[in-house]
Enzyme design. Structure first.
Site, PDB file in Angstrom:
ATOM      1  N   HIS A  50      12.906   0.874   6.516  1.00  0.00           N
ATOM      2  CA  HIS A  50      12.358   1.347   7.072  1.00  0.00           C
ATOM      3  C   HIS A  50      13.479   2.496   8.184  1.00  0.00           C
ATOM      4  CE1 HIS A  50       8.085   1.193   6.445  1.00  0.00           C
ATOM      5  NE2 HIS A  50       7.847  -0.214   6.674  1.00  0.00           N
TER       6      HIS A  50
ATOM      7  N   GLY B  99       4.177   1.875   9.654  1.00  0.00           N
ATOM      8  CA  GLY B  99       3.321   2.401   9.790  1.00  0.00           C
ATOM      9  C   GLY B  99       2.613   2.675  11.136  1.00  0.00           C
TER      10      GLY B  99
ATOM     11  N   LYS C 120      -6.611   7.063  -3.926  1.00  0.00           N
ATOM     12  CA  LYS C 120      -5.662   6.764  -2.467  1.00  0.00           C
ATOM     13  C   LYS C 120      -4.891   5.462  -2.143  1.00  0.00           C
ATOM     14  CE  LYS C 120      -6.685   8.291   1.363  1.00  0.00           C
ATOM     15  NZ  LYS C 120      -6.035  10.154   2.441  1.00  0.00           N
TER      16      LYS C 120
ATOM     17  N   HIS D 132       0.364  -1.120  -0.110  1.00  0.00           N
ATOM     18  CA  HIS D 132      -0.201  -0.136  -0.587  1.00  0.00           C
ATOM     19  C   HIS D 132       0.648   1.454   0.146  1.00  0.00           C
ATOM     20  CE1 HIS D 132       0.824  -0.450   4.353  1.00  0.00           C
ATOM     21  NE2 HIS D 132       0.527  -1.309   4.610  1.00  0.00           N
TER      22      HIS D 132
END
Lengths: 569, 227
Positions: free
Chosen positions: A130, A309, A37, A12
């Site tokens: 990350h 996230g 989106k 995503h």
């Protein structure tokens, strides 16, 4: 000296980031250009836009860095599909089609679509990307780095030690135990879409009481060493990627909330759902605190960087900042999967011998507004357009008149937060502005807060906190001073906190000028700042998007670069 | 082709609108189609070199966004009236990036044909709703039809201007009709391939079943810290 294009995609929020000679030049999420989106598709438009912005031909790119290892991911998927047989029979065809049909060929697809030769395509590990995205652009030379997300190749939580330009992984918690998937499962149980409704759960938490600790103790166990373990019967992420939670969760917490039903927090049933959200928030914060303390013990560092996230949970970040024992803390604005593109680019840039970049000052890493094009289209649309000498003063005047202003100036932001470049601005004083904003534009649930942006140097006059390394990127919350809550009624959340953005001229010059102009006229140096987008849409990027937004929503004025487009009163 | 659309719509209307649940699903699919069209038009507005055409595409996209909301709202209402309320798919559409793949002239031809088809289909539905005393649904489609007619007209005019002459415009319409046929053929192929694939992977799954024990032994779930 190298030119490296970083890419994250296929799960995503796909994105591209360009690093040249160790400097971050541009970073763009695909959704801003495709207008879908959280667009997970290959971010080719974003990649080409980054290159075009920098004036670099794809052939001149030294390396393309993909943010994870496709075959390591395939291995994890296959192992889990077979381990949980026969529960995975429905997921098996879909997962295999997705892996074999596109995901394992992603490096070839990227090479073909961008024109960058295949032998220049590199991969980095998901959590390494990350960790790099947070540490390498942080202001610290030495930091503990905590990465918490749904899952990468195999890890769902990792602890790292960053020193200079190097990152060393110290420990991990592996899939299927995952704090990201715990939050996702409860998000689905509360009737919100996964990967989209997590913010709503965080907003809802302030309306409930954390009185379900006993029930949650059956769902997730937090160990004294900082690790944690999910009760897997409560979740379905091993066997059904879309459902998120399993029958065990409904046995403990009761039936899920039907998706789409309007919220009424006076209703005892919805009150209980709010209690679940509040308890989840507390449990998540406790878990993160355990992880952060473990990271502190392993590294001895004074600084903490957070990515993944889960790092977008601003309330949890504020608690870590207070209680985890670190002096300073940093969360990169695109802490989710989009940020992996930046991390991968930085890792490969260092491999090619480039220096670590300076600390990230601004999130304005997207494309600028094309004012001339915007002007020409606005005139064709028959809109009233005026060229401004001083857009900041005009914006401040409109805000002071209690009007809602769409503010599109400069390069658009990197990450999910609008930080003044593509924002809706309003006076933060009157609670009614929230209702107006919701009715005209956002159509949000009534429990979701709006955020304030304040001149950095005046933060302590209104909040029980000072500006820190997170507040410029709106990744933390602070208590609003009790004496100021009436003046900031539109941006004070149910629990008396606000997800503030502290604004400095170097980080967000356009918004800084607006707030300064507000202060000059005797107003509070604060504006309600929410993202410039309609319900379910990505944040506005171009002048065309801004004009489309203006046509669709009954807002008072649009500031487009140095143009004022006003609706007649 | 266009008359076939109207005939098919008339024939299938009793099936499509029979129960509130079916009607809700059908309207939600229209809402998604309008949303997808909105995305394509907004991208077209960003890509066209002409500010005048960009303005027209933006107005058109705005109408499509409004239609999507109208369809979705009615779908929600009907779903709530159903005996077993259906789970409606979220209003999130994909874009085919048709402006980029077809070029502006053929994109306009495609949009024009789509609007024309929608107009005939919606006309047939309005008739059917009136015959069955469903005034609210008839009004919904009639309101949208006003825009659809306008969209059909302006896209045809613009296509003529872009093509340069009527013959070239007709040529573009024929080319897009052939392209759409090819797309339908591919979609049908994909539909069949997906079913074959599903069966094949389930067989593979069964064949792999003996590996389960091995994997559970060799690769157990790991708990706690891994270093």
């Amino acid at each position: 000296m190298a030119c490296v294009l970083g890419i994250s995609a296929h799960y995503h929020d796909a994105a591209a980031a360009l690093v040249v000679d160790g400097q971050v030049i541009a970073a763009i999420q695909e959704e801003r250009l495709s207008r879908i989106k959280n667009d997970p598709g290959l971010p080719i438009a974003a990649a080409l836009a980054c290159l075009q912005f920098a004036g670099i031909d794809p052939q001149a790119v030294d390396a393309l860095a993909f943010y994870e290892e496709p075959f390591a991911k395939l291995e994890r998927v296959l192992v889990h599909l077979l381990r949980h047989l026969p529960r995975t029979w429905r997921l098996f065809p879909r997962a295999l089609a997705s892996q074999l049909g596109s995901k394992i060929w992603v490096l070839d697809h990227l090479s073909e679509a961008t024109g960058i030769p295949r032998d220049r395509v590199h991969t980095c590990e998901h959590h390494h990307s990350h960790a790099a995205s947070a540490f390498l652009v942080s202001p610290y030379d030495d930091a503990a780095v905590l990465v918490v997300d749904g899952v990468g190749e195999a890890h769902s939580t990792t602890l790292w030690h960053g020193q200079g330009g190097a990152l060393r992984m110290l420990a991990s918690v592996d899939f299927p135990h995952s704090l990201g998937l715990l939050y996702a499962g409860l998000t689905a149980w509360l009737g919100f879409p996964i990967n989209e409704g997590e913010y709503k759960v965080m907003g809802l938490a302030a309306w409930g009481r954390p009185n379900l600790r006993d029930e949650f103790a059956k769902i997730v166990t937090l160990h004294p060493d900082g690790s944690y373990q999910l009760e897997l019967g409560c979740f379905a992420h091993m066997s059904d990627a879309e459902l998120g939670f399993g029958p065990g969760l409904e046995r403990i917490l009761g039936p899920r909330r039907p998706p789409g039903r309007p919220w009424n927090l006076d209703d005892p049933a919805d009150r209980r759902y709010a209690d679940v959200a509040a308890t989840l928030q507390c449990v998540l914060e406790d878990a993160l605190l355990g992880l952060a303390r473990r990271a502190k013990a392993l590294t001895g560092s004074k600084h903490l960087c957070l990515a993944g996230g889960v790092a977008l949970n601003a309330r949890a970040n504020a608690r870590l900042r207070r209680e985890a024992g670190f002096e300073r803390m940093f969360v990169q604005p695109a802490a989710g999967d989009a940020g992996g593109a930046l991390g991968a680019a930085l890792i490969v840039s260092q491999r090619l011998g480039d220096p670590r970049p300076p600390a990230l000052v601004s999130a304005a890493l997207g494309l600028p507004i094309d004012a001339a094009r915007g002007h020409a289209i606005a005139r064709e649309l028959g809109l009233s357009v005026r060229l401004l000498d001083d857009p900041a003063t005009t914006t401040a005047r409109l805000i002071a008149e209690d009007r809602i202003v769409a503010h599109a100036r400069g390069r658009f932001e990197w990450g999910p937060r609008a930080l003044g470049q593509r924002s809706l601005l309003a006076r933060p004083r009157d609670r009614n502005i929230r209702e107006r904003m919701n009715r005209l534009i956002k159509q949000r649930e009534p429990f979701r807060p709006f955020a304030p942006a304040i001149l950095s140097e005046r933060t302590a006059e209104y909040f029980a906190a000072d500006a820190d390394d997170m507040s410029p990127f709106m990744t933390t919350v602070a208590p609003v001073l009790a004496t100021k809550q009436d003046r900031l009624a539109a941006v004070t959340h149910e629990d008396g906190s606000a997800r503030l953005q502290t604004v400095e001229a170097a980080r967000a010059p356009e918004l800084h000028a607006v707030l300064t102009a507000l202060a000059t006229t005797g107003e509070d140096p604060i504006a309600l700042n929410t993202s410039l987008n309609g319900a379910g849409e990505p944040i506005v990027a171009s002048s065309e998007d801004a004009l489309a937004f203006f046509l669709r929503h009954n807002i008072d004025a649009l500031i487009l670069a140095d143009l004022l487009i006003e609706r007649p009163k | 082709m266009s008359d076939q659309t109207a005939t098919l719509a008339r024939l299938l209307a009793p099936l499509a609108w029979r129960t509130p649940a079916r009607a809700a699903r059908k309207l939600q699919s229209f809402a998604r189609a309008e949303q997808g069209s909105m995305l394509d038009l907004r991208l077209a507005a960003a890509r066209t070199p002409s500010p005048a055409r960009a303005a027209l595409y933006l107005r058109h996209a705005d109408d499509e966004a409004r239609h999507a909301q109208m369809f979705a709202r009615r779908a929600q209402r009907l779903a709530s009236e159903a005996r077993r309320p259906p789970a409606l798919k979220p209003l999130q559409a994909d874009s085919e990036r048709l402006f980029e793949s077809l070029g502006e002239r053929d994109f306009l031809a495609f949009v024009h044909m789509g609007e024309d088809r929608a107009r005939r289909q919606f006309d047939a539905y309005v008739l059917w709703f009136r015959e069955h005393g469903r005034e609210q649904d008839a009004k919904l489609f009639e309101t949208i039809l006003v825009d659809e007619r306008r969209h059909g007209e302006y896209t045809r005019t613009l296509l003529g201007e872009l093509a340069g002459d009527e013959a070239s415009a007709r040529q573009a319409l024929r080319r897009v009709a052939r392209w759409e046929l090819g797309r339908r053929w591919l979609r049908a192929g994909r539909f069949i391939a997906e079913r074959i694939y599903l069966v094949a992977t389930l067989i593979l799954y069964l064949l792999a079943a003996p590996l389960t024990l091995l994997i559970r032994l060799a690769r157990p779930i790991r708990r706690g810290w891994q270093t």
